[in-house]
Design an enzyme around this catalytic site. Structure first.
Site, PDB file in Angstrom:
ATOM      1  N   ASP A  15       0.984  -1.139  -0.027  1.00 26.05           N
ATOM      2  CA  ASP A  15      -0.003  -0.049  -0.167  1.00 26.05           C
ATOM      3  C   ASP A  15       0.851   1.495   0.026  1.00 26.05           C
ATOM      4  OD1 ASP A  15      -1.933   1.947   0.430  1.00 26.05           O
ATOM      5  OD2 ASP A  15      -2.191   1.539   2.601  1.00 26.05           O
ATOM      6  N   ASN A  44      -0.067   4.454  -0.915  1.00 24.13           N
ATOM      7  CA  ASN A  44      -1.002   5.599  -0.492  1.00 24.13           C
ATOM      8  C   ASN A  44      -1.615   5.551   0.679  1.00 24.13           C
ATOM      9  OD1 ASN A  44      -2.850   4.206  -1.085  1.00 24.13           O
ATOM     10  ND2 ASN A  44      -4.005   5.521  -2.453  1.00 24.13           N
ATOM     11  N   ASP A  46      -3.954   3.786   2.156  1.00 24.14           N
ATOM     12  CA  ASP A  46      -5.347   4.020   2.307  1.00 24.14           C
ATOM     13  C   ASP A  46      -5.943   2.422   2.602  1.00 24.14           C
ATOM     14  OD1 ASP A  46      -5.001   2.474   0.197  1.00 24.14           O
ATOM     15  OD2 ASP A  46      -6.427   3.518  -1.164  1.00 24.14           O
ATOM     16  N   ASP A  62      -1.630  -1.171  -4.011  1.00 24.33           N
ATOM     17  CA  ASP A  62      -1.776  -0.425  -5.146  1.00 24.33           C
ATOM     18  C   ASP A  62      -0.503  -0.899  -6.050  1.00 24.33           C
ATOM     19  OD1 ASP A  62       0.062   1.201  -4.034  1.00 24.33           O
ATOM     20  OD2 ASP A  62      -1.576   2.247  -3.024  1.00 24.33           O
ATOM     21  N   ASP A 109      -8.556 -16.576 -16.845  1.00 24.16           N
ATOM     22  CA  ASP A 109      -9.553 -16.919 -16.000  1.00 24.16           C
ATOM     23  C   ASP A 109     -10.702 -17.970 -16.484  1.00 24.16           C
ATOM     24  OD1 ASP A 109     -10.446 -16.444 -12.968  1.00 24.16           O
ATOM     25  OD2 ASP A 109     -12.288 -16.097 -14.041  1.00 24.16           O
ATOM     26  N   GLU A 131      -6.665 -21.206 -16.739  1.00 26.68           N
ATOM     27  CA  GLU A 131      -7.185 -21.768 -15.557  1.00 26.68           C
ATOM     28  C   GLU A 131      -8.222 -22.767 -15.857  1.00 26.68           C
ATOM     29  OE1 GLU A 131      -9.429 -20.723 -11.312  1.00 26.68           O
ATOM     30  OE2 GLU A 131     -10.178 -19.939 -13.021  1.00 26.68           O
TER      31      GLU A 131
HETATM   32  O1  ISL Z   1     -12.385 -24.837  -8.422  1.00 27.01           O
HETATM   33  C1  ISL Z   1     -12.410 -23.864  -7.333  1.00 27.01           C
HETATM   34  C2  ISL Z   1     -12.179 -24.002  -6.104  1.00 27.01           C
HETATM   35  O2  ISL Z   1     -12.420 -25.409  -5.919  1.00 27.01           O
HETATM   36  C3  ISL Z   1     -12.187 -22.722  -7.448  1.00 27.01           C
HETATM   37  O3  ISL Z   1     -11.335 -22.020  -7.077  1.00 27.01           O
HETATM   38  C4  ISL Z   1     -12.274 -22.237  -9.146  1.00 27.01           C
HETATM   39  O4  ISL Z   1     -10.799 -22.080  -9.643  1.00 27.01           O
HETATM   40  C5  ISL Z   1     -12.819 -20.833  -9.408  1.00 27.01           C
HETATM   41  O5  ISL Z   1     -13.791 -20.615  -8.750  1.00 27.01           O
HETATM   42  C6  ISL Z   1     -12.732 -20.233 -10.555  1.00 27.01           C
HETATM   43  O6  ISL Z   1     -11.793 -19.010 -10.303  1.00 27.01           O
HETATM   44  C7  ISL Z   1     -11.835 -18.098 -11.108  1.00 27.01           C
HETATM   45  O7  ISL Z   1     -12.661 -17.460 -11.294  1.00 27.01           O
HETATM   46  C8  ISL Z   1     -13.826 -17.061 -10.488  1.00 27.01           C
HETATM   47  C9  ISL Z   1     -13.155 -16.141  -9.190  1.00 27.01           C
HETATM   48  O8  ISL Z   1     -13.774 -15.781  -8.037  1.00 27.01           O
HETATM   49  C10 ISL Z   1     -11.848 -16.563  -8.915  1.00 27.01           C
HETATM   50  O9  ISL Z   1     -11.069 -16.069  -7.851  1.00 27.01           O
HETATM   51  C11 ISL Z   1     -11.020 -16.956 -10.147  1.00 27.01           C
HETATM   52  O10 ISL Z   1      -9.501 -17.584  -9.863  1.00 27.01           O
HETATM   53  C12 ISL Z   1     -14.716 -16.130 -10.963  1.00 27.01           C
HETATM   54  O11 ISL Z   1     -14.048 -15.201 -11.771  1.00 27.01           O
END
Ligand code: ISL
Length: 591
Positions: free
Chosen positions: A48, A50, A52, A56, A236, A296
């Site tokens: 952090d 600044n 707050d 950041d 993601d 992911e």
């Molecule tokens: O499978 C999982 C846990 O058992 C989850 O962590 C899974 O990977 C996740 O929910 C998907 O994650 C991603 O997308 C989500 C977000 O909340 C997570 O932080 C992100 O890593 C929605 O965007």
């Protein structure tokens, strides 16, 4: 007899002065995605600047030297993966993006981001962004336009459907899909008079990836960040982008703790159309030298990961992240990696992230601090020497543990949403526990911020923080530093083959990492008792690293290897011509 100094002291001694010279060739080239170590920063919790109470980008810039200043005094990581930094109403703390092209003002400005990229690059650190493209925030302009004007240019950018009527005339949802965060995947929108689909929160509507305009907009956005100098993306939940075109109900299953688990997700993810998109997206990324992606794999069979991987394009498979602390579990997970990916494929190594328990808490539940640290240090050896690209989550390098958060302070939406019942059934559902602010040292709130941080600090910040560990060569931090720099100078640890060595005691996992020039053996004792095994070799070995104190050439000519309680040991065969790699196979064979 030469001795390796006590726990991590080698690094500390060599780098104690402020004038330690940069290590020659410290930065990798375009192969960093494979040889390098990636460090995940959860921006709100890192630094952090600044005052707050929220981390950041300028704060992160100030900590770049901590991450890699080119010398062994720093952690030595090669890349930073930033959890989302775009403007977001924060229902999922950045994973609900309201504007892909801007920076969340709470984290900084585009100028700050450009400075971050420039300053990171100057140190040989790459910057990876987290692209959340399965869904946007419901506050994104695209969604606002889409709900307001079904016939307009954004009308088909989300998954809108009329409901159906049951025989009593009641409005029914379009199908049985459930949200991963609980409840139905469909929410009725009064403005448009239709349901929209969301894999996660209602504030995170899924976009319609079958609409070419959506695809084009996402590609344009990604190109914009590549042009700004971004080196890679984490994608993601990328396997959820495409749904079946007809949105049929998923088959039910009768096992599973949460409603989401009690369906076979045949139609709402893992669709074949993903591969065509990946080809297009990867071609874009590949047109910029040295860039990469990591997808992911969301809630899917981990063995799908290799099929979706490609050179420069990794996939998190989550097999290791769920292992408990035992040699067999890690051995089997590594065996599966080898089997699924094959020698030509390239896995990721991740023992934790912002969605999962801290590794020390998972691997050493309810442990006293010394045991917790011993496990954290041995786990560090695994994450930095198993075959694959290591992804380290901030705070793991000081052995951070999950931070209990009282119910009244919970921020994580699914944890709040799930309520008491879900929390009882799935105790790890509050991800706040692994996201607490980084304790840097003295001062209020572990030196993170003079004001109350956005999330609770760990209760032990006065005893576990960067400044304290920085001064002590026996700490988890010293272990990480030593290992990362060791890895940098040993290609076998980066890209070498993996072979499990058999006939070790039950609590020991031993494996070889080898290139044609170098053979390294890693042996980890998961047990609390010392254990010995016969080593049928008269060859010369040197101890490259140990979590314990031990003589550097202990095995020269010896035949008995004893590993201390939770000791992790890295040995290098003294190469005396070809054949050493073959000979090493005997190391763990008992008579
Ligand atoms: O499978 C999982 C846990 O058992 C989850 O962590 C899974 O990977 C996740 O929910 C998907 O994650 C991603 O997308 C989500 C977000 O909340 C997570 O932080 C992100 O890593 C929605 O965007």
């Amino acid at each position: 007899m030469p001795r390796t100094p006590r726990k991590g002291a080698t690094t500390a001694n060599r780098t104690a002065g402020a004038t330690a010279p940069p290590v020659e060739g410290a930065a990798f080239g375009d192969d960093w995605w494979q040889r390098g170590v990636v460090y995940q920063v959860y921006p709100r919790s890192f630094a952090d600047s600044n005052n707050d109470g929220v981390g950041d980008l300028p704060g992160l810039i100030e900590k770049l030297d901590y991450l890699n200043d080119g010398t062994e005094r720093s952690l030595g990581v090669d890349a930073i993966w930033l959890s989302p930094i775009h403007p977001s109403p924060g229902f999922d703390l950045g994973y609900d993006v309201a504007d892909y092209d801007a920076i969340d003002p709470i984290l900084g400005t585009l100028d700050d981001f450009d400075r971050l990229v420039a300053q990171a690059h100057r140190r040989g650190i790459r910057i990876m962004l987290d692209l959340v493209m399965n869904h946007t925030s419901s506050a994104h302009r695209w969604f606002e336009e889409s709900r307001r004007d079904p016939g307009g240019p954004f009308g088909d950018w989300y998954l809108w459907r009329d409901g159906t009527r049951d025989r009593f005339g009641r409005l029914r949802r379009p199908n049985n899909w459930t949200s991963f965060f609980g409840g139905s995947a469909w929410t009725w929108d009064e403005v448009r008079g239709q349901f929209y689909m969301h894999t996660f929160l209602p504030e995170q509507p899924d976009v319609n990836w079958r609409n070419p305009a959506v695809r084009a907009a996402m590609l344009t956005m990604a190109r914009g960040w590549l042009d700004r100098g971004v080196d890679g993306f984490r994608l993601d939940v990328f396997n959820a982008f495409f749904k079946h075109a007809d949105l049929p109900s998923n088959p039910r299953r009768y096992l599973g703790r949460r409603p989401y688990d009690r369906q076979v997700h045949l139609y709402d993810k893992d669709r074949p159309e993903l591969e065509d998109f990946l080809a297009e997206f990867r071609a874009l990324v590949d047109s910029y030298p040295g860039r990469m992606t990591v997808g992911e794999l969301f809630s899917a069979d981990p063995s799908l990961a290799p099929r979706l991987s490609a050179p420069r394009h990794l996939v998190f498979d989550w097999d290791l992240i769920s292992q408990r602390w035992n040699a067999r579990g890690f051995a089997e997970a590594s065996r599966r990696h080898e089997e699924w990916f094959g020698p030509a494929g390239w896995p990721t190594i991740a023992l934790s992230n912002h969605d999962q328990p801290r590794q020390a808490s998972r691997l050493a539940p309810a442990a006293d601090p010394a045991t917790s640290d011993a496990v954290a240090r041995a786990a560090a050896v695994l994450s930095l020497t198993l075959r694959g690209t290591p992804f380290l989550y901030y705070g793991e390098e000081i052995g951070a543990r999950d931070v209990p958060i009282p119910w009244s302070e919970i921020i994580d939406p699914p944890a709040k949403r799930g309520g008491r019942l879900v929390r009882r059934l799935v105790p790890w559902w509050n991800r706040d526990q692994c996201r607490s602010p980084m304790p840097w040292g003295d001062g209020p709130n572990g030196g993170f911020s003079p004001v109350r941080p956005w999330l609770r600090m760990a209760p032990d910040v006065d005893r576990r923080n960067v400044a304290l560990q920085d001064r002590d060569p026996s700490t988890v931090l010293a272990t990480y530093r030593q290992l990362i720099w060791l890895r940098r100078s040993h290609p076998a640890l980066q890209v070498g083959t993996y072979r499990e060595l058999g006939a070790t005691p039950r609590d020991v996992l031993a494996y070889e990492r080898a290139t044609s020039d170098e053979t390294i053996v890693v042996a980890v004792n998961f047990g609390s008792a010392a254990t010995s095994f016969r080593v049928r070799t008269g060859r010369h070995w040197s101890v490259l690293f140990s979590t314990d104190e031990r003589p550097a050439d202990e095995l020269a000519g010896g035949d008995q290897l004893t590993l201390g309680s939770r000791e992790a040991l890295i040995l290098a065969a003294q190469v005396r011509g070809r054949g050493s790699a073959h000979e090493v196979s005997d190391i763990a064979d008992t008579d």
